[in-house]
Design a protein around this motif. Sequence first.
Motif, PDB file in Angstrom:
ATOM      1  N   TRP A   1       0.826  -1.199   0.000  1.00  9.49           N
ATOM      2  CA  TRP A   1       0.000   0.000   0.000  1.00  9.49           C
ATOM      3  C   TRP A   1       0.862   1.250   0.000  1.00  9.49           C
ATOM      4  O   TRP A   1       0.627   2.182  -0.756  1.00  9.49           O
ATOM      5  N   ARG A   2       1.901   1.269   0.845  1.00 12.38           N
ATOM      6  CA  ARG A   2       2.800   2.435   0.909  1.00 12.38           C
ATOM      7  C   ARG A   2       3.553   2.611  -0.399  1.00 12.38           C
ATOM      8  O   ARG A   2       3.784   3.725  -0.857  1.00 12.38           O
ATOM      9  N   ARG A   3       3.962   1.518  -0.989  1.00 11.56           N
ATOM     10  CA  ARG A   3       4.742   1.583  -2.224  1.00 11.56           C
ATOM     11  C   ARG A   3       3.931   2.181  -3.368  1.00 11.56           C
ATOM     12  O   ARG A   3       4.448   2.942  -4.183  1.00 11.56           O
ATOM     13  N   PHE A   4       2.657   1.858  -3.470  1.00 11.78           N
ATOM     14  CA  PHE A   4       1.837   2.323  -4.585  1.00 11.78           C
ATOM     15  C   PHE A   4       1.135   3.649  -4.314  1.00 11.78           C
ATOM     16  O   PHE A   4       0.640   4.265  -5.241  1.00 11.78           O
ATOM     17  N   THR A   5       1.083   4.102  -3.085  1.00 14.78           N
ATOM     18  CA  THR A   5       0.421   5.377  -2.813  1.00 14.78           C
ATOM     19  C   THR A   5       1.400   6.537  -2.724  1.00 14.78           C
ATOM     20  O   THR A   5       0.992   7.687  -2.839  1.00 14.78           O
ATOM     21  N   ARG A   6       2.668   6.274  -2.523  1.00 14.62           N
ATOM     22  CA  ARG A   6       3.660   7.352  -2.467  1.00 14.62           C
ATOM     23  C   ARG A   6       4.033   7.794  -3.865  1.00 14.62           C
ATOM     24  O   ARG A   6       4.099   6.974  -4.778  1.00 14.62           O
ATOM     25  N   PRO A   7       4.309   9.081  -4.074  1.00  8.97           N
ATOM     26  CA  PRO A   7       4.765   9.516  -5.401  1.00  8.97           C
ATOM     27  C   PRO A   7       6.116   8.890  -5.722  1.00  8.97           C
ATOM     28  O   PRO A   7       6.930   8.635  -4.832  1.00  8.97           O
ATOM     29  N   ALA A   8       6.327   8.673  -6.984  1.00  2.00           N
ATOM     30  CA  ALA A   8       7.582   8.054  -7.430  1.00  2.00           C
ATOM     31  C   ALA A   8       8.754   8.994  -7.160  1.00  2.00           C
ATOM     32  O   ALA A   8       8.659  10.208  -7.351  1.00  2.00           O
ATOM     33  N   ARG A   9       9.841   8.428  -6.746  1.00  2.00           N
ATOM     34  CA  ARG A   9      11.059   9.224  -6.536  1.00  2.00           C
ATOM     35  C   ARG A   9      11.705   9.506  -7.875  1.00  2.00           C
ATOM     36  O   ARG A   9      11.777   8.642  -8.733  1.00  2.00           O
ATOM     37  N   ARG A  10      12.206  10.718  -8.005  1.00  2.00           N
ATOM     38  CA  ARG A  10      12.927  11.066  -9.227  1.00  2.00           C
ATOM     39  C   ARG A  10      14.397  10.746  -9.024  1.00  2.00           C
ATOM     40  O   ARG A  10      15.006  11.196  -8.076  1.00  2.00           O
ATOM     41  N   SER A  11      14.933   9.979  -9.926  1.00  2.00           N
ATOM     42  CA  SER A  11      16.341   9.642  -9.811  1.00  2.00           C
ATOM     43  C   SER A  11      17.192  10.818 -10.296  1.00  2.00           C
ATOM     44  O   SER A  11      16.720  11.716 -10.986  1.00  2.00           O
ATOM     45  N   GLU A  12      18.442  10.805  -9.938  1.00  2.00           N
ATOM     46  CA  GLU A  12      19.364  11.881 -10.315  1.00  2.00           C
ATOM     47  C   GLU A  12      19.514  11.986 -11.833  1.00  2.00           C
ATOM     48  O   GLU A  12      19.745  13.057 -12.356  1.00  2.00           O
ATOM     49  N   GLN A  13      19.374  10.860 -12.538  1.00  2.00           N
ATOM     50  CA  GLN A  13      19.574  10.878 -13.984  1.00  2.00           C
ATOM     51  C   GLN A  13      18.432  11.576 -14.706  1.00  2.00           C
ATOM     52  O   GLN A  13      18.615  12.121 -15.781  1.00  2.00           O
ATOM     53  N   HIS A  14      17.220  11.570 -14.128  1.00  2.00           N
ATOM     54  CA  HIS A  14      16.069  12.143 -14.809  1.00  2.00           C
ATOM     55  C   HIS A  14      15.897  13.628 -14.538  1.00  2.00           C
ATOM     56  O   HIS A  14      15.053  14.261 -15.145  1.00  2.00           O
ATOM     57  N   ARG A  15      16.641  14.187 -13.651  1.00  2.00           N
ATOM     58  CA  ARG A  15      16.521  15.613 -13.371  1.00  2.00           C
ATOM     59  C   ARG A  15      17.115  16.413 -14.507  1.00  2.00           C
ATOM     60  O   ARG A  15      18.170  16.099 -15.035  1.00  2.00           O
ATOM     61  N   GLN A  16      16.414  17.460 -14.873  1.00  2.00           N
ATOM     62  CA  GLN A  16      16.923  18.324 -15.930  1.00  2.00           C
ATOM     63  C   GLN A  16      17.886  19.332 -15.315  1.00  2.00           C
ATOM     64  O   GLN A  16      17.649  19.858 -14.241  1.00  2.00           O
ATOM     65  N   SER A  17      18.952  19.582 -16.029  1.00  3.58           N
ATOM     66  CA  SER A  17      19.872  20.591 -15.543  1.00  3.58           C
ATOM     67  C   SER A  17      19.273  21.963 -15.853  1.00  3.58           C
ATOM     68  O   SER A  17      18.527  22.124 -16.816  1.00  3.58           O
ATOM     69  N   PRO A  18      19.560  22.948 -15.039  1.00  3.08           N
ATOM     70  CA  PRO A  18      18.988  24.279 -15.288  1.00  3.08           C
ATOM     71  C   PRO A  18      19.468  24.849 -16.615  1.00  3.08           C
ATOM     72  O   PRO A  18      20.583  24.593 -17.064  1.00  3.08           O
TER      73      PRO A  18
END
Length: 78
Positions: free
Chosen positions: A20-37
């Motif tokens: 339940w906790r795994r599917f109700t929490r928002p997905a974590r964004r990994s460092e690779q998917h973050r856009q650089s400014p």
Amino acid sequence: MGLFRLLFWIAIIAAAFWLWRRFTRPARRSEQHRQSPAPMVRCAHCGVYLPRDEALTKADQWYCSQAHLEQGPKPGER
């Protein structure tokens, strides 16, 4: 036999809670998917900083608008 049944139900409840906790929490964004400014540049006429993708360029100078591009750099600069 009662202890086994108790441990079994504790394991089932713990697994259900974990799922339940795994599917109700928002997905974590990994460092690779973050856009650089976006790189920022300074308008040669008014000095406003803006993203380089939105700026206009002429003779290695950046401008924030077509009007400032036509007016050129601020007097006293370059």
